[in-house]
Design a protein around this motif. Structure first.
Motif, short mmCIF file in Angstrom:
data_model
loop_
_atom_site.label_atom_id
_atom_site.label_comp_id
_atom_site.label_asym_id
_atom_site.label_seq_id
_atom_site.Cartn_x
_atom_site.Cartn_y
_atom_site.Cartn_z
N SER A 63 -4.29 62.67 12.06
CA SER A 63 -5.73 62.57 12.27
C SER A 63 -6.23 61.33 11.55
CB SER A 63 -6.44 63.81 11.73
OG SER A 63 -7.83 63.70 11.91
N ARG A 64 -6.92 60.47 12.27
CA ARG A 64 -7.52 59.26 11.70
C ARG A 64 -8.96 59.16 12.17
NH1 ARG A 64 -2.89 54.68 12.78
NH2 ARG A 64 -1.33 55.56 11.38
N VAL A 65 -9.79 58.53 11.35
CA VAL A 65 -11.20 58.36 11.69
C VAL A 65 -11.50 56.87 11.81
CG1 VAL A 65 -13.57 58.75 10.95
CG2 VAL A 65 -11.85 60.51 10.56
N TRP A 66 -12.25 56.51 12.84
CA TRP A 66 -12.72 55.13 13.05
C TRP A 66 -14.23 55.14 12.93
CZ3 TRP A 66 -16.23 53.01 16.39
CH2 TRP A 66 -16.26 51.63 16.50
N SER A 67 -14.77 54.29 12.10
CA SER A 67 -16.23 54.15 12.01
C SER A 67 -16.59 52.69 11.83
CB SER A 67 -16.79 55.00 10.86
OG SER A 67 -16.18 54.63 9.65
N GLY A 68 -15.87 51.84 12.52
CA GLY A 68 -16.07 50.41 12.41
C GLY A 68 -17.21 49.90 13.27
N ARG A 69 -17.30 48.60 13.33
CA ARG A 69 -18.33 47.94 14.13
C ARG A 69 -17.73 47.11 15.25
NH1 ARG A 69 -22.47 50.65 13.87
NH2 ARG A 69 -23.27 51.05 11.83
N ARG A 70 -16.41 46.99 15.29
CA ARG A 70 -15.75 46.20 16.32
C ARG A 70 -15.03 47.10 17.30
NH1 ARG A 70 -14.12 40.41 14.26
NH2 ARG A 70 -16.10 39.67 15.06
N VAL A 71 -15.22 46.80 18.55
CA VAL A 71 -14.57 47.54 19.63
C VAL A 71 -13.87 46.53 20.51
CG1 VAL A 71 -14.96 49.05 21.61
CG2 VAL A 71 -16.34 49.33 19.57
N GLY A 72 -12.59 46.77 20.80
CA GLY A 72 -11.81 45.84 21.62
C GLY A 72 -11.48 46.41 22.97
N LEU A 73 -12.37 46.24 23.95
CA LEU A 73 -12.11 46.73 25.31
C LEU A 73 -11.00 45.90 25.95
CD1 LEU A 73 -15.80 47.24 26.42
CD2 LEU A 73 -14.17 49.01 25.82
N SER A 74 -10.14 46.56 26.70
CA SER A 74 -9.01 45.89 27.34
C SER A 74 -9.51 44.91 28.39
CB SER A 74 -8.08 46.91 27.99
OG SER A 74 -7.43 47.66 27.02
N ALA A 75 -8.95 43.73 28.36
CA ALA A 75 -9.34 42.69 29.31
C ALA A 75 -8.14 42.32 30.15
CB ALA A 75 -9.87 41.47 28.58
N GLY A 76 -8.21 42.64 31.41
CA GLY A 76 -7.15 42.23 32.32
C GLY A 76 -6.00 43.22 32.40
N THR A 77 -5.03 42.84 33.24
CA THR A 77 -3.88 43.72 33.48
C THR A 77 -2.57 42.99 33.23
OG1 THR A 77 -3.89 43.11 35.81
CG2 THR A 77 -5.14 45.07 35.19
N ALA A 78 -2.62 41.85 32.54
CA ALA A 78 -1.41 41.07 32.30
C ALA A 78 -0.53 41.69 31.23
CB ALA A 78 -1.78 39.64 31.91
N GLN A 79 -1.09 42.52 30.39
CA GLN A 79 -0.32 43.15 29.32
C GLN A 79 -0.74 44.60 29.18
OE1 GLN A 79 -1.32 41.20 25.60
NE2 GLN A 79 -3.16 40.39 26.56
N PRO A 80 0.07 45.41 28.46
CA PRO A 80 -0.28 46.82 28.30
C PRO A 80 -1.66 46.98 27.64
CG PRO A 80 1.96 46.41 27.53
CD PRO A 80 1.34 45.08 27.82
#
Length: 165
Positions: A63-80
């Motif tokens: 169990s881990r908690v995230w409460s940051g301010r940065r979100v990294g949405l996936s861009a593209g389909t070239a990599q997993p």
């Protein structure tokens, strides 16, 4: 039960409509884990995208908690693809010869399946108000092409089989 009519109407879903449940690969045991909104913060206001999240694994109890301010949405389909909060690889993804096909959860995967298998795909009318760049509108061209329909549907089936095992 409605029969498949061969018609797909864009429900105007966006990527943000599917981030309440994200299925990822657990960093502890490599099984399926879930990223969900943290229950203690569910009543807070603000944008859904930036609410605290919890990664939980039923396999190993991680169990881990995230409460940051940065979100990294996936861009593209070239990599997993990875989840936007913890950066863990998505569980529902497979590589095709065109690129990676991925989904955050089964509902997201179902939307992709319904879109790809439909011979008639309807957008919202241009004069209608509301979201124009929907998830379906943002799909890569290789997923939208009719000549790739069978290959994409086989990839979706492989993803579903991998989830159910």
């Amino acid at each position: 039960m409605a029969l498949f009519s061969g018609r797909f109407r864009d429900p105007r879903s966006t990527e943000y409509d599917f981030i309440n449940l994200i299925i990822v690969r657990c960093p502890g045991c490599e099984k399926a884990a879930r990223v969900v909104p943290a229950p203690e913060d569910s009543d807070l206001g603000g944008r859904l995208l930036f609410r605290p999240r919890r990664l939980v694994c039923r396999g190993c109890g991680l169990s881990r908690v995230w409460s940051g301010r940065r979100v990294g949405l996936s861009a593209g389909t070239a990599q997993p693809a990875t989840d936007p909060y913890f950066g863990m690889p998505l569980w529902l993804q497979v590589e095709t010869r065109h690129g990676w096909l991925w989904a955050y959860n089964l509902e997201h995967l179902g939307l992709i399946r319904r879109f790809v298998q439909a011979p008639l795909r309807e957008r919202a009318p241009w004069y209608d108000t509301g979201q124009k760049m929907t998830l379906v509108a943002r799909l890569p061209a290789w997923i939208k092409q009719a000549k790739n329909r069978d290959e994409i549907l086989r990839a979706v089936s492989r993803i579903e089989r991998g989830f159910n095992t």
